[in-house]
Design a protein around this motif. Structure first.
Motif, PDB file in Angstrom:
ATOM      1  N   ASP A 235       8.067   4.370   2.914  1.00 59.51           N
ATOM      2  CA  ASP A 235       8.304   4.106   4.329  1.00 59.51           C
ATOM      3  C   ASP A 235       7.394   2.963   4.739  1.00 59.51           C
ATOM      4  O   ASP A 235       6.454   2.610   4.018  1.00 59.51           O
ATOM      5  CB  ASP A 235       8.011   5.347   5.173  1.00 59.51           C
ATOM      6  N   ILE A 236       7.675   2.394   5.880  1.00 61.31           N
ATOM      7  CA  ILE A 236       6.826   1.323   6.387  1.00 61.31           C
ATOM      8  C   ILE A 236       6.866   1.320   7.906  1.00 61.31           C
ATOM      9  O   ILE A 236       7.920   1.524   8.510  1.00 61.31           O
ATOM     10  CB  ILE A 236       7.235  -0.054   5.813  1.00 61.31           C
ATOM     11  N   PHE A 237       5.699   1.168   8.508  1.00 59.47           N
ATOM     12  CA  PHE A 237       5.590   1.062   9.959  1.00 59.47           C
ATOM     13  C   PHE A 237       5.140  -0.347  10.316  1.00 59.47           C
ATOM     14  O   PHE A 237       4.325  -0.949   9.606  1.00 59.47           O
ATOM     15  CB  PHE A 237       4.555   2.053  10.515  1.00 59.47           C
ATOM     16  N   GLU A 238       5.644  -0.839  11.410  1.00 59.49           N
ATOM     17  CA  GLU A 238       5.149  -2.085  11.975  1.00 59.49           C
ATOM     18  C   GLU A 238       4.524  -1.757  13.325  1.00 59.49           C
ATOM     19  O   GLU A 238       5.118  -1.037  14.134  1.00 59.49           O
ATOM     20  CB  GLU A 238       6.279  -3.109  12.131  1.00 59.49           C
ATOM     21  N   VAL A 239       3.330  -2.256  13.553  1.00 58.77           N
ATOM     22  CA  VAL A 239       2.607  -1.935  14.775  1.00 58.77           C
ATOM     23  C   VAL A 239       1.915  -3.180  15.309  1.00 58.77           C
ATOM     24  O   VAL A 239       1.378  -3.977  14.535  1.00 58.77           O
ATOM     25  CB  VAL A 239       1.586  -0.797  14.522  1.00 58.77           C
ATOM     26  N   GLU A 240       1.935  -3.331  16.610  1.00 63.89           N
ATOM     27  CA  GLU A 240       1.263  -4.459  17.247  1.00 63.89           C
ATOM     28  C   GLU A 240      -0.043  -3.978  17.847  1.00 63.89           C
ATOM     29  O   GLU A 240      -0.066  -3.027  18.629  1.00 63.89           O
ATOM     30  CB  GLU A 240       2.146  -5.075  18.330  1.00 63.89           C
ATOM     31  N   ILE A 241      -1.131  -4.622  17.453  1.00 63.60           N
ATOM     32  CA  ILE A 241      -2.467  -4.244  17.923  1.00 63.60           C
ATOM     33  C   ILE A 241      -3.016  -5.356  18.808  1.00 63.60           C
ATOM     34  O   ILE A 241      -3.197  -6.483  18.350  1.00 63.60           O
ATOM     35  CB  ILE A 241      -3.436  -4.002  16.745  1.00 63.60           C
ATOM     36  N   PRO A 242      -3.293  -5.059  20.076  1.00 66.24           N
ATOM     37  CA  PRO A 242      -3.911  -6.077  20.946  1.00 66.24           C
ATOM     38  C   PRO A 242      -5.425  -6.050  20.813  1.00 66.24           C
ATOM     39  O   PRO A 242      -6.014  -5.013  20.463  1.00 66.24           O
ATOM     40  CB  PRO A 242      -3.490  -5.632  22.350  1.00 66.24           C
ATOM     41  N   SER A 243      -6.046  -7.156  21.091  1.00 63.62           N
ATOM     42  CA  SER A 243      -7.503  -7.175  21.189  1.00 63.62           C
ATOM     43  C   SER A 243      -7.900  -6.349  22.407  1.00 63.62           C
ATOM     44  O   SER A 243      -7.281  -6.436  23.462  1.00 63.62           O
ATOM     45  CB  SER A 243      -8.006  -8.615  21.334  1.00 63.62           C
ATOM     46  N   SER A 244      -8.905  -5.513  22.248  1.00 59.93           N
ATOM     47  CA  SER A 244      -9.344  -4.663  23.352  1.00 59.93           C
ATOM     48  C   SER A 244     -10.182  -5.420  24.373  1.00 59.93           C
ATOM     49  O   SER A 244     -10.367  -4.965  25.500  1.00 59.93           O
ATOM     50  CB  SER A 244     -10.163  -3.490  22.810  1.00 59.93           C
ATOM     51  N   GLY A 245     -10.703  -6.566  23.951  1.00 59.26           N
ATOM     52  CA  GLY A 245     -11.577  -7.311  24.851  1.00 59.26           C
ATOM     53  C   GLY A 245     -12.944  -6.674  25.022  1.00 59.26           C
ATOM     54  O   GLY A 245     -13.695  -7.020  25.939  1.00 59.26           O
ATOM     55  N   ARG A 246     -13.271  -5.718  24.122  1.00 63.08           N
ATOM     56  CA  ARG A 246     -14.576  -5.058  24.217  1.00 63.08           C
ATOM     57  C   ARG A 246     -15.705  -6.045  23.959  1.00 63.08           C
ATOM     58  O   ARG A 246     -15.606  -6.908  23.098  1.00 63.08           O
ATOM     59  CB  ARG A 246     -14.696  -3.938  23.182  1.00 63.08           C
ATOM     60  N   ARG A 247     -16.782  -5.859  24.688  1.00 69.14           N
ATOM     61  CA  ARG A 247     -17.980  -6.642  24.426  1.00 69.14           C
ATOM     62  C   ARG A 247     -18.799  -5.922  23.354  1.00 69.14           C
ATOM     63  O   ARG A 247     -19.223  -4.783  23.545  1.00 69.14           O
ATOM     64  CB  ARG A 247     -18.810  -6.797  25.701  1.00 69.14           C
ATOM     65  N   PRO A 248     -19.010  -6.541  22.200  1.00 71.82           N
ATOM     66  CA  PRO A 248     -19.761  -5.875  21.129  1.00 71.82           C
ATOM     67  C   PRO A 248     -21.168  -5.491  21.559  1.00 71.82           C
ATOM     68  O   PRO A 248     -21.834  -6.215  22.300  1.00 71.82           O
ATOM     69  CB  PRO A 248     -19.796  -6.936  20.020  1.00 71.82           C
ATOM     70  N   LYS A 249     -21.605  -4.329  21.076  1.00 75.71           N
ATOM     71  CA  LYS A 249     -22.961  -3.849  21.321  1.00 75.71           C
ATOM     72  C   LYS A 249     -23.572  -3.477  19.969  1.00 75.71           C
ATOM     73  O   LYS A 249     -23.701  -2.300  19.643  1.00 75.71           O
ATOM     74  CB  LYS A 249     -22.939  -2.652  22.264  1.00 75.71           C
ATOM     75  N   PRO A 250     -23.922  -4.484  19.167  1.00 80.45           N
ATOM     76  CA  PRO A 250     -24.387  -4.225  17.805  1.00 80.45           C
ATOM     77  C   PRO A 250     -25.633  -3.354  17.727  1.00 80.45           C
ATOM     78  O   PRO A 250     -25.827  -2.628  16.752  1.00 80.45           O
ATOM     79  CB  PRO A 250     -24.647  -5.630  17.245  1.00 80.45           C
ATOM     80  N   GLU A 251     -26.475  -3.404  18.758  1.00 82.36           N
ATOM     81  CA  GLU A 251     -27.696  -2.581  18.737  1.00 82.36           C
ATOM     82  C   GLU A 251     -27.345  -1.099  18.791  1.00 82.36           C
ATOM     83  O   GLU A 251     -28.013  -0.258  18.162  1.00 82.36           O
ATOM     84  CB  GLU A 251     -28.631  -2.961  19.893  1.00 82.36           C
ATOM     85  N   LEU A 252     -26.277  -0.737  19.530  1.00 84.72           N
ATOM     86  CA  LEU A 252     -25.847   0.662  19.573  1.00 84.72           C
ATOM     87  C   LEU A 252     -25.174   1.066  18.270  1.00 84.72           C
ATOM     88  O   LEU A 252     -25.342   2.196  17.806  1.00 84.72           O
ATOM     89  CB  LEU A 252     -24.892   0.888  20.750  1.00 84.72           C
ATOM     90  N   ALA A 253     -24.428   0.147  17.678  1.00 87.24           N
ATOM     91  CA  ALA A 253     -23.800   0.428  16.387  1.00 87.24           C
ATOM     92  C   ALA A 253     -24.865   0.751  15.341  1.00 87.24           C
ATOM     93  O   ALA A 253     -24.727   1.696  14.554  1.00 87.24           O
ATOM     94  CB  ALA A 253     -22.957  -0.768  15.950  1.00 87.24           C
ATOM     95  N   LYS A 254     -25.939  -0.017  15.340  1.00 84.50           N
ATOM     96  CA  LYS A 254     -27.026   0.215  14.388  1.00 84.50           C
ATOM     97  C   LYS A 254     -27.674   1.579  14.605  1.00 84.50           C
ATOM     98  O   LYS A 254     -28.057   2.260  13.656  1.00 84.50           O
ATOM     99  CB  LYS A 254     -28.073  -0.889  14.511  1.00 84.50           C
ATOM    100  N   LYS A 255     -27.798   1.998  15.867  1.00 90.19           N
ATOM    101  CA  LYS A 255     -28.408   3.304  16.160  1.00 90.19           C
ATOM    102  C   LYS A 255     -27.562   4.444  15.599  1.00 90.19           C
ATOM    103  O   LYS A 255     -28.086   5.418  15.065  1.00 90.19           O
ATOM    104  CB  LYS A 255     -28.586   3.461  17.666  1.00 90.19           C
ATOM    105  N   TYR A 256     -26.229   4.313  15.719  1.00 89.83           N
ATOM    106  CA  TYR A 256     -25.362   5.361  15.192  1.00 89.83           C
ATOM    107  C   TYR A 256     -25.418   5.425  13.673  1.00 89.83           C
ATOM    108  O   TYR A 256     -25.423   6.509  13.081  1.00 89.83           O
ATOM    109  CB  TYR A 256     -23.922   5.140  15.663  1.00 89.83           C
ATOM    110  N   ILE A 257     -25.454   4.270  13.021  1.00 93.23           N
ATOM    111  CA  ILE A 257     -25.559   4.262  11.565  1.00 93.23           C
ATOM    112  C   ILE A 257     -26.900   4.852  11.126  1.00 93.23           C
ATOM    113  O   ILE A 257     -26.980   5.582  10.127  1.00 93.23           O
ATOM    114  CB  ILE A 257     -25.397   2.829  11.024  1.00 93.23           C
TER     115      ILE A 257
END
Length: 276
Positions: A235-257
């Motif tokens: 089977d195969i799906f086609e999906v359109e993904i829009p950019s969320s426009g989120r502002r990256p917060k790399p310092e929070l990403a590092k805290k979770y890791i």
């Protein structure tokens, strides 16, 4: 969000294939599938034949033998991507970095060499480590993160990717090497989507030897399952993904890791329960 209509979008194809094929049969099937895609699709995401990877993960095949097999597969898929003028993303693939092994992704562009990018965060087995280096794949200015095997089970992994600026999650759960029950894969994916307001694309597959199959699916950012295929047929799906426009917060990403490494990965009993 004002100006949302100007955000980037990407059209992806997600292929559900028989992963119990030889390299030659898999190449042929991939080429056939790509002929069916809409002209606006920019990239197709697919998993490789599963047995070489399974044998390498369980120690039944040496890494050198696996690497040779993967090189052949990549070379032939790269030829297809150039002929079809479409990017392929192959995941999961096993790669050595230093003295450690990781599962990751390989981007096969229509022009240029293959690009290995992204690693699993949660350890897969005693042979395959987890990485704290988060990487996303960007296609048409849309950021996509790959949650490989156990990564989907840990809320902090998806949350970290969201803070990094991911627009969508690809949950990679091939048959044979995925221990999670198929119904649980869908439930967990829906929960992660709703928790983070992010779409989750499930890359599953099937093997014909009676092993547990894994669903291929699309979950909207509100947690609703939009598409799902669970049977032992392509089977195969086609999906359109829009950019969320989120502002990256790399310092929070590092805290979770950091939380993952300090409180989960160090808990040997929890990790062993998740391993192959």
């Amino acid at each position: 969000m004002s100006g949302g209509e100007n955000l980037s979008r990407v059209a992806l194809a997600v292929a559900r294939l028989n992963l119990d094929l030889s390299t030659r049969e898999f190449i042929k099937k991939t080429d056939e599938v790509m002929q069916q895609l809409s002209p606006h699709v920019s990239a197709m995401i697919l998993s490789p034949p599963i047995m070489p990877l399974y044998e390498a993960l369980t120690g039944r095949r040496r890494y050198g033998s696996y690497r040779s097999n993967l090189k052949t597969l990549i070379t032939r898929l790269l030829g297809i991507s150039r002929r079809r003028r479409m990017t392929l993303v192959l995941t999961p693939v096993l790669r050595r970095a230093g003295n450690k092994l990781y599962l990751g992704n390989v981007l096969l562009p229509s022009m240029g060499p293959p690009i290995f990018k992204g690693k699993n965060v949660i350890p897969v087995s005693e042979r395959v480590s987890g990485s704290s280096n988060l990487e996303m794949i960007t296609i048409d200015n849309v950021n996509i993160c790959f949650a490989i095997l156990n990564d989907l089970d840990v809320p902090e992994v998806i949350r970290a990717y969201t803070y990094l600026g991911s627009d969508a999650v690809v949950a990679v759960s091939p048959p044979v090497i995925s221990r999670r029950k198929p119904t649980m894969t869908l439930m967990v994916a829906a929960t992660r989507a709703k928790e983070n307001r992010i779409p989750v694309i499930g890359l599953g597959g099937y093997a014909e030897e009676g092993s547990i199959q894994q669903p291929t699916f699309i979950v909207r950012k509100d947690g609703v399952i939009a598409e799902v295929a669970e049977g032992a047929e392509p089977d195969i799906f086609e999906v359109e993904i829009p950019s969320s426009g989120r502002r990256p917060k790399p310092e929070l990403a590092k805290k979770y890791i950091k939380l993952i490494k300090e409180h989960l990965v160090k808990d040997d009993e929890i990790v062993k329960q998740m391993m192959l």
